[in-house]
Design a protein around this motif. Structure first.
Motif, PDB file in Angstrom:
ATOM      1  N   PRO A 176      -2.508   6.806  -3.958  1.00 37.41           N
ATOM      2  CA  PRO A 176      -1.509   7.383  -4.864  1.00 37.41           C
ATOM      3  C   PRO A 176      -2.006   7.668  -6.268  1.00 37.41           C
TER       4      PRO A 176
ATOM      5  N   GLU B  94       7.467  11.543  -8.372  1.00 38.99           N
ATOM      6  CA  GLU B  94       6.004  11.591  -8.354  1.00 38.99           C
ATOM      7  C   GLU B  94       5.538  12.954  -8.874  1.00 38.99           C
ATOM      8  N   GLN B  95       4.516  12.936  -9.692  1.00 45.19           N
ATOM      9  CA  GLN B  95       4.002  14.169 -10.276  1.00 45.19           C
ATOM     10  C   GLN B  95       3.082  14.900  -9.306  1.00 45.19           C
TER      11      GLN B  95
ATOM     12  N   VAL C 172       4.665  13.636  -1.336  1.00 42.09           N
ATOM     13  CA  VAL C 172       5.151  13.571  -2.713  1.00 42.09           C
ATOM     14  C   VAL C 172       6.519  12.910  -2.711  1.00 42.09           C
TER      15      VAL C 172
ATOM     16  N   THR D 272       7.363  17.235 -11.602  1.00 42.85           N
ATOM     17  CA  THR D 272       7.823  15.955 -11.073  1.00 42.85           C
ATOM     18  C   THR D 272       8.878  16.204 -10.007  1.00 42.85           C
TER      19      THR D 272
ATOM     20  N   MET E 138      -3.376  12.724  -7.948  1.00 48.12           N
ATOM     21  CA  MET E 138      -2.223  13.597  -7.982  1.00 48.12           C
ATOM     22  C   MET E 138      -2.253  14.596  -6.832  1.00 48.12           C
TER      23      MET E 138
END
Length: 660
Positions: free
Chosen positions: A293, A442-443, A438, A335, A296
C-alpha cells in the motif's frame, strides 16, 4: 503537446456555434444560454504521440539482516571436525562475492500483475529489495559460511546467493513467493552445504507452505529453487496489514541445526483487503486482493476514439490534467470517494450547482457531461459555475479542444462528450479501482494515454512463473535430477541436475545472451568420450562445445553467475552446434524473423528446445528437438519451423553420437 494559439485565425478554422438552441427555430426566440452566443474557439491540441506517461511508482531498499554473525560448533565426528574445524559461522553480507551478470528473478513489472504467483524483479543491484504496488523482491543477498579452527583461523568458506520475489494477487487470497539459492563459491574445507529455508508472516497472514524444499545440499554453481505460499483472508469490508520474514539454515551436510543462522525481514507492509467495491451502490461484487500500500496506484485510461477506448471523455480529462490549476491525477493525486457520488455529480453537472450543464446535441449528438475531477473522488463535486467548458474533437493523431468557457487555471472542467465515451471512461475508472485495489480515501493517479491496452501475442501476455525477462519477452530453463553430474568418471561425480526443456518468447526487442563457460553437467563424460577421436596432439575439449539450448544470439545465457549453466549441454562443435543442418541453422531462422519484419511490435516467436536423453542417468543428450511458431497479436499463429531433430553426432558423418 503542441498548442495552437487562440484568436481570430483559430476561430475561423472552426465554424461558430449556432446562435440558437435546437428548439429556437420553432419559437423564433434566441437561445438564452451564454454557450449559444460564444464563439467556438479551437484553443488547444494534444497529440497522442507526445503524451508523457505517469510513472508507475517503484523503489528499492537495501536488505538489512536481523542478526549479525552466528556461530555453531561443528558436529563431533564430522568431516569438518576431523579437518580441524570447531566452529561454523554464517554471516549475511550486503556485498556479493561476484556481481557481474547475475540473472534477475523475472520480469519488469507491469502496471498490474498478469498472474498471482509470478516472482518479478526489475533489478540487478545485489542485496536490494525492489517494490511496486503488486510486487516485492529481494535480489542477490550474499550468505557466507565459514569454518574456523580453535584459534579462529579460517579453514574454508562457502558462499550462497539468495533471491526471492512475489507478485501479489489483485484478485485473490493466496500467492506464492519464488525462492532461489545458488552456491557461488567454495574454498578449501568447504565443498558442500546443506540449505533449508523458512518463510513467516505477522498477524493477518498465514504461511501455508513455509519451505520451498526439504533436505537439499548444494555444490558450487548448483542452484535450487522453489516456492513458499501465503494466504490472507480479510472479512468483507475490512483490510489486514502485515509483513513477511525469512530464515536461512546453512550447515555442513548431515549436521542437525535448530536455530536459523541467517535472517532478514521485508521492511514494507503488505495489505490484503475485501473493501474495494462499494456494495451500497451496487457497482459490483466485493473480492479480496493484496497490494504493497505504500506505493500509489496508477489507473490507466485510453483516449482512442470510435468506441475502442474512453475517447473524448478521456481526452477531456487529459485537458484538465494539463490545464487545471491543480493538475489532478498527474501533478497531484486524486482521492477515491465511494459514497455521495450522485451528489457530487449533481453539483458539477446537474441541478445541484448554480449553473447546470446544458447538453449541446446539435454539436455532440449524444452529449453528456464529462466532469473532472471525477465525481468518484473527494476532489470532485465543485460547483459547475467554476468549471471550464470544452468540446474535444478527434483529428488525425490527436485531439483538438474548443474552449467554450473559462480556460487554464479553473478548478474543474466539464467536457461535452458522447455518452458512450463517458460510460467507457466510467468503466475504465471502476476497473482501475478494482485492478489497483483503491480503497475509500486512498490516493491515486491517472495515466491517460493513446490506448489502455494493445493486443499482444499470447506468450507476451503471460510468462511462466520460473521464467526470466529477456528483451520484451522471456526465457525459461528447466532441469532434471541426475544421480551423477558425470557418471563415467572415476569416481562418479556428485548428484546434480541436467538441462531439460528450454522455452523462449522472443519479442521484437531482443534480449542479451552470454557465451558458454563452466564445468556443466556431462562435460567430463563428453571429453572422456571424445578424446580418442581427436587429432593427434589436440587438447581439451577435443572438438566439443557447450551448446546453448536457447541460443546466445536469441538472448540465451551461458555463464555461471547468470544461471546459464542450466541452458547448456555438451555437444560436438561441428555437428550438433554448427553445420548444415545444425542447431545454428534454425537459430538463425528465428533471429532473422525477429530482425527482418516477419513479426510486428506486438508479435512474438514461441521457441522451444528439448534435449533427448537415453535414460534417467544420462548426462549428455543424444540430440535435441527444436520447434518454433509465430504468435500474432491478433491471436493467430503460424509455424516458423516444425519439430526438427538434431542428433549429437560429429560433423556431417551421422556417427560418433556423444550421448550416453
Amino acid at each position: 503537446m503542441s498548442v495552437v494559439a487562440t484568436g481570430t485565425a483559430a476561430a475561423d478554422a472552426t465554424p461558430p456555434l449556432p446562435s440558437t438552441t435546437p428548439g429556437a427555430a420553432a419559437t423564433g426566440k434566441a437561445a438564452e444560454s451564454p454557450l449559444s452566443e460564444a464563439p467556438r474557439h479551437k484553443a488547444d491540441r494534444i497529440d497522442l504521440g507526445d503524451l508523457p506517461r505517469v510513472a508507475i511508482p517503484a523503489k528499492t531498499r537495501p536488505v538489512t539482516p536481523t542478526r549479525g554473525e552466528n556461530c555453531e560448533p561443528t558436529r563431533a565426528g564430522s568431516r569438518e571436525r576431523r579437518a580441524g574445524a570447531v566452529q561454523a559461522c554464517v554471516t549475511i553480507s550486503p556485498k556479493p562475492a561476484a556481481t557481474a551478470g547475475k540473472r534477475a528473478l523475472a520480469t519488469i513489472p507491469p502496471a498490474a500483475p498478469a498472474a498471482a504467483d509470478e516472482g518479478s524483479c526489475a533489478i540487478t543491484t545485489p542485496a536490494t529489495w525492489y517494490y511496486n504496488r503488486f510486487q516485492y523482491c529481494a535480489y542477490d543477498l550474499t550468505v557466507l559460511y565459514t569454518l574456523k579452527d580453535s584459534n579462529g583461523r579460517v579453514l574454508g568458506t562457502g558462499t550462497l546467493s539468495v533471491s526471492t520475489g512475489a507478485t501479489l494477487p489483485a484478485k485473490g487470497k493466496t500467492w506464492k513467493e519464488q525462492v532461489r539459492v545458488m552456491m557461488t563459491g567454495a574454498t578449501d574445507a568447504v565443498t558442500t552445504l546443506g540449505v533449508k529455508f523458512r518463510a513467516a508472516c505477522s498477524a493477518g497472514c498465514t504461511v501455508t507452505d513455509p519451505s520451498p524444499w526439504e533436505g537439499k545440499s548444494l555444490v558450487k554453481d548448483q542452484i535450487i529453487s522453489g516456492t513458499v505460499e501465503y494466504a490472507s483472508a480479510p472479512a468483507p469490508g475490512t483490510k489486514l496489514d502485515f509483513t513477511t520474514s525469512y530464515k536461512l539454515f546453512v550447515t555442513s551436510p548431515g549436521a542437525q541445526i535448530t536455530d536459523p543462522n541467517a535472517a532478514w525481514s521485508n521492511p514494507e507492509k503488505i495489505r490484503c483487503d475485501d473493501d474495494v467495491r462499494d456494495t451500497a451502490n451496487g457497482t459490483g461484487t466485493p473480492a479480496p486482493g493484496c497490494v504493497v500500500p505504500s506505493f500509489m496506484p496508477v489507473i490507466p485510461m485510453g483516449t482512442l476514439p470510435n468506441g475502442s477506448d474512453a475517447g473524448a471523455a478521456a481526452a477531456g480529462y487529459l485537458w484538465g490534467q494539463r490545464n487545471l490549476a491543480d493538475g489532478w491525477g498527474r501533478d497531484k493525486p486524486l482521492t477515491r470517494a465511494k459514497n455521495d457520488i450522485a451528489d457530487r455529480t449533481a453539483r458539477t453537472c446537474g441541478s445541484g450547482g448554480s449553473k447546470p450543464f446544458q447538453e449541446r446535441t446539435d454539436i455532440v449528438p449524444t452529449d453528456s457531461c464529462g466532469e473532472f475531477p471525477f465525481a468518484a473522488t473527494h476532489e470532485g463535486g465543485t460547483d459547475g459555475a467554476q468549471c471550464a467548458e470544452i468540446i474535444p474533437t478527434h483529428s488525425t493523431g490527436g485531439w483538438d479542444f474548443s474552449v467554450l468557457e473559462g480556460g487554464a487555471g479553473k478548478r474543474c472542467v466539464r467536457a461535452h462528450v458522447p455518452l458512450a465515451d463517458k460510460q467507457a471512461a466510467e468503466g475504465q475508472l471502476s476497473d482501475g479501482f478494482t485492478n489497483q485495489r483503491v480503497l475509500e480515501a486512498e490516493q491515486f493517479k491517472v495515466d491517460i494515454s493513446a490506448s489502455v491496452a494493445e493486443p499482444q501475442a499470447a506468450c507476451l501476455r503471460a510468462s511462466p512463473t520460473d521464467a526470466f525477462q529477456s528483451g520484451n519477452g522471456w526465457i525459461r530453463n528447466t532441469t532434471d535430477p541426475v544421480a551423477h553430474r558425470n557418471k563415467n568418471t572415476t569416481p562418479p561425480d556428485a548428484a546434480g541436475v541436467r538441462a531439460a526443456m528450454a522455452q523462449a518468447c522472443l519479442g521484437k526487442v531482443p534480449g542479451t545472451g552470454s557465451p558458454a563457460v563452466g564445468d556443466i553437467t556431462g562435460w567430463q563424460d563428453a571429453q572422456q568420450y571424445a578424446r580418442p577421436y581427436a587429432a593427434p596432439g589436440a587438447s581439451a575439449p577435443y572438438g566439443l562445445a557447450r551448446c546453448h539450448l536457447i541460443a546466445n544470439i536469441l538472448g540465451g545465457k551461458g555463464q555461471v553467475q547468470d544461471g546459464g549453466q542450466l541452458n547448456l549441454v555438451p555437444c560436438w562443435q561441428a555437428g550438433m552446434n554448427t553445420g548444415t543442418p545444425s542447431m545454428r541453422t534454425f537459430e538463425v531462422i528465428a533471429q532473422k524473423a525477429v530482425k527482418d519484419g516477419t513479426i510486428g511490435p506486438n508479435d512474438a516467436i514461441f521457441y522451444q528446445v528439448t534435449p533427448d536423453y537415453q535414460d534417467s542417468t544420462s548426462t549428455v543428450p543424444v540430440g535435441v528437438t527444436m520447434t518454433a511458431r509465430i504468435e500474432r497479436a491478433d491471436g493467430s499463429t503460424q509455424p516458423l519451423f516444425p519439430d526438427v531433430y538434431i542428433p549429437n553426432t560429429k560433423s556431417d558423418t551421422g556417427q560418433l553420437n556423444l550421448g550416453n
